[in-house]
Design a protein around this motif. Structure first.
Motif, PDB file in Angstrom:
ATOM      1  N   GLN A   1      74.213  76.072  59.481  1.00 35.89           N
ATOM      2  CA  GLN A   1      73.634  76.674  58.282  1.00 35.89           C
ATOM      3  C   GLN A   1      74.036  75.898  57.033  1.00 35.89           C
ATOM      4  OE1 GLN A   1      74.361  80.882  58.095  1.00 35.89           O
ATOM      5  NE2 GLN A   1      72.757  81.319  59.586  1.00 35.89           N
TER       6      GLN A   1
ATOM      7  N   SER B   1      71.423  74.069  54.421  1.00 37.68           N
ATOM      8  CA  SER B   1      71.390  74.380  52.994  1.00 37.68           C
ATOM      9  C   SER B   1      71.491  73.117  52.144  1.00 37.68           C
ATOM     10  CB  SER B   1      72.517  75.356  52.634  1.00 37.68           C
ATOM     11  OG  SER B   1      73.772  74.744  52.784  1.00 37.68           O
TER      12      SER B   1
ATOM     13  N   GLU C   1      60.309  76.192  51.339  1.00 45.59           N
ATOM     14  CA  GLU C   1      61.285  77.274  51.484  1.00 45.59           C
ATOM     15  C   GLU C   1      60.613  78.578  51.907  1.00 45.59           C
ATOM     16  OE1 GLU C   1      64.539  77.017  51.371  1.00 45.59           O
ATOM     17  OE2 GLU C   1      64.568  74.926  50.742  1.00 45.59           O
TER      18      GLU C   1
END
Length: 139
Positions: free
Chosen positions: A43, A47, A70
């Motif tokens: 993760q 990001s 996104e």
């Protein structure tokens, strides 16, 4: 004898409970905790994903990130002029490309290349002059 058998039965139950707790503790540290760390690392990697990063998908397809959506959670990859759209979850590995490093490397290479021939040429020129002087002295 009957009393000893009853005491052995009570002690065996406590030992079993301790053994079960020990097994669950080992399972947590051997299986669950490493998996959570791996998910957190993935993760963090997602990001930090940026346009221009080189990535590898879970299907081992290599490409460069062209755009990131996104809202739809998709990534468009440029694979040698072919643009493909993938889910973000399909990304296995990201190699972050920093634009500053190649420019710094080129400047260093250029300055080293300029400095290196000067150092090499100076002794060669001196050696050539010495060999010319020696040849003239022998004659």
């Amino acid at each position: 004898m009957l009393l000893l058998a009853a005491n052995a039965g009570l002690g065996g139950g406590a030992g079993t409970i301790v053994f079960i707790i020990l097994i669950f503790g080992l399972m947590y540290f051997m299986m669950i905790r490493p998996q959570k760390k791996q998910q957190q690392k993935h993760q963090d990697m997602m990001s930090k994903l940026q346009v221009g990063d080189k990535i590898v998908t879970i299907g081992r397809l290599h490409g460069v990130v062209d755009s990131i959506d996104e809202d739809a959670k998709t990534v468009t990859l440029d694979c040698d002029g072919i643009y493909l759209v993938f889910d973000r979850s399909a990304i296995m590995r990201v190699d972050h490309v920093e634009a500053v490093q190649p420019a710094a490397k080129e400047a260093t290479s250029t300055s080293e290349a300029e400095a290196t021939p000067d150092v090499k040429e100076a002794p060669d020129a001196d050696d050539a002059q010495k060999s010319t002087d020696e040849a003239a002295n022998k004659e």
